[in-house]
Design an enzyme around this catalytic site. Structure first.
Site, PDB file in Angstrom:
ATOM      1  N   GLY A   1       0.862  -1.187   0.000  1.00 16.25           N
ATOM      2  CA  GLY A   1       0.000   0.000   0.000  1.00 16.25           C
ATOM      3  C   GLY A   1       0.891   1.227   0.000  1.00 16.25           C
TER       4      GLY A   1
ATOM      5  N   SER B   1       3.463   3.185   2.437  1.00 10.97           N
ATOM      6  CA  SER B   1       4.153   2.962   3.706  1.00 10.97           C
ATOM      7  C   SER B   1       4.000   4.114   4.691  1.00 10.97           C
ATOM      8  CB  SER B   1       5.628   2.671   3.445  1.00 10.97           C
ATOM      9  OG  SER B   1       6.201   3.660   2.629  1.00 10.97           O
TER      10      SER B   1
ATOM     11  N   CYS C   1       6.204  -5.485   0.066  1.00 10.79           N
ATOM     12  CA  CYS C   1       6.241  -4.171  -0.561  1.00 10.79           C
ATOM     13  C   CYS C   1       6.222  -3.045   0.484  1.00 10.79           C
ATOM     14  CB  CYS C   1       5.138  -4.044  -1.604  1.00 10.79           C
ATOM     15  SG  CYS C   1       5.539  -2.805  -2.844  1.00 10.79           S
TER      16      CYS C   1
ATOM     17  N   ARG D   1       5.544  -0.257  -7.995  1.00 13.38           N
ATOM     18  CA  ARG D   1       6.245   0.842  -7.298  1.00 13.38           C
ATOM     19  C   ARG D   1       7.064   0.269  -6.134  1.00 13.38           C
ATOM     20  NH1 ARG D   1       3.872   4.705  -4.736  1.00 13.38           N
ATOM     21  NH2 ARG D   1       1.920   3.647  -4.326  1.00 13.38           N
TER      22      ARG D   1
ATOM     23  N   HIS E   1       4.884  -8.481  -4.774  1.00 13.05           N
ATOM     24  CA  HIS E   1       3.569  -8.820  -4.214  1.00 13.05           C
ATOM     25  C   HIS E   1       3.247 -10.300  -4.443  1.00 13.05           C
ATOM     26  CE1 HIS E   1       1.836  -4.823  -3.210  1.00 13.05           C
ATOM     27  NE2 HIS E   1       2.730  -4.400  -4.085  1.00 13.05           N
TER      28      HIS E   1
ATOM     29  N   GLU F   1       1.117 -12.108  -3.162  1.00 12.37           N
ATOM     30  CA  GLU F   1      -0.315 -12.424  -3.001  1.00 12.37           C
ATOM     31  C   GLU F   1      -1.086 -12.226  -4.307  1.00 12.37           C
ATOM     32  OE1 GLU F   1       1.140  -9.734  -2.238  1.00 12.37           O
ATOM     33  OE2 GLU F   1      -0.180  -8.003  -2.509  1.00 12.37           O
TER      34      GLU F   1
HETATM   35  N1  GLN Z   1       6.336   2.498  -2.893  1.00 15.25           N
HETATM   36  C1  GLN Z   1       5.227   2.372  -1.998  1.00 15.25           C
HETATM   37  C2  GLN Z   1       5.530   3.044  -0.672  1.00 15.25           C
HETATM   38  O1  GLN Z   1       6.500   3.704  -0.554  1.00 15.25           O
HETATM   39  C3  GLN Z   1       4.899   0.919  -1.793  1.00 15.25           C
HETATM   40  C4  GLN Z   1       4.223   0.350  -3.027  1.00 15.25           C
HETATM   41  C5  GLN Z   1       3.484  -0.939  -2.791  1.00 15.25           C
HETATM   42  O2  GLN Z   1       3.242  -1.392  -1.664  1.00 15.25           O
HETATM   43  N2  GLN Z   1       3.036  -1.529  -3.879  1.00 15.25           N
HETATM   44  O3  GLN Z   1       4.796   2.933   0.259  1.00 15.25           O
END
Ligand code: GLN
Length: 207
Positions: free
Chosen positions: A52, A54, A84, A140, A175, A177
């Site tokens: 998500g 962070s 992630c 990302r 990810h 999942e």
């Molecule tokens: N780059 C995002 C962050 O800094 C994390 C991206 C992800 O969880 N798909 O929170």
């Protein structure tokens, strides 16, 4: 087995399904608890911290007092799979003051390191402990810049670690999942003794 999925932001049902699939392979009955409030983590045998944003996740964990409970969970030797943004939150250093890291994983991460080049990509990844490559979905994704002595690198992409293990903590930049393949959940949460013997002493005393 009581499986807690940190649910302060999202990406919850996919993780719950992956855990159910992995558990089925071990004949382990699982109950999934969505964690949005303090007081639930101490009863969990294993924990998942999804992706998500962070900054948002870490702020909500601290606000709700869940951050200390996750630290106690890991200190009690109970498994945590962080993916992630979850990896970023679990780390020691996210090189960004807006992220209140949990410091349960001795790595330094670079948020959105891949994101600057390509927003998201998928790749077959060689993961130690897995016989066949894992189809990894990077969105990302963070890169792990630096790992401490006690950290085992499970997978690398382009020379950088993207999956690591330190004691009861497994963390991935990608990810796991988002594919039907639950082998990463399996190795993180059910490997070895974890399969039938979740940590004997519950974290209550420490929480
Ligand atoms: N780059 C995002 C962050 O800094 C994390 C991206 C992800 O969880 N798909 O929170």
């Amino acid at each position: 087995m009581n499986v807690g999925v940190i649910a302060v932001q999202g990406d919850v049902s996919e993780h719950a399904e992956a855990v159910r699939r992995a558990a089925a392979g071990h004949d382990v009955a699982v109950e999934v608890t969505e964690i949005r409030d303090a007081g639930l983590v101490p009863d969990c045998d294993v924990l998942l911290m999804p992706g998500g944003e962070s900054t948002t996740i870490s702020r909500l964990l601290r606000q709700e007092g869940i951050d200390e409970e996750i630290r106690a969970h890991v200190a009690a030797g109970k498994p945590l799979l962080a993916t992630c943004a979850g990896l970023i939150v679990a780390s020691d250093d996210a090189k960004d003051d807006r992220v209140a890291t949990l410091d349960v994983l001795d790595v330094t991460v670079d948020r959105n390191a891949f994101g600057r080049q390509a927003d998201s990509f998928e790749a077959p990844l060689d993961v130690t402990e897995l016989d066949e490559p894992f189809h990894a979905v990077f969105i990302r994704a963070p890169v792990i810049d630096d790992v401490g002595d006690g950290v085992e690198v499970l997978a690398e992409w382009d020379g950088d670690p993207v999956a690591v293990r330190q004691g009861p903590v497994v963390a991935t930049s990608f990810h796991p999942e988002l594919t039907p393949d639950s082998r990463v959940h399996d190795l993180a949460l059910f490997a070895g003794s974890h399969a039938d013997a979740p940590a004997a002493d519950g974290g209550e005393a420490d929480a």
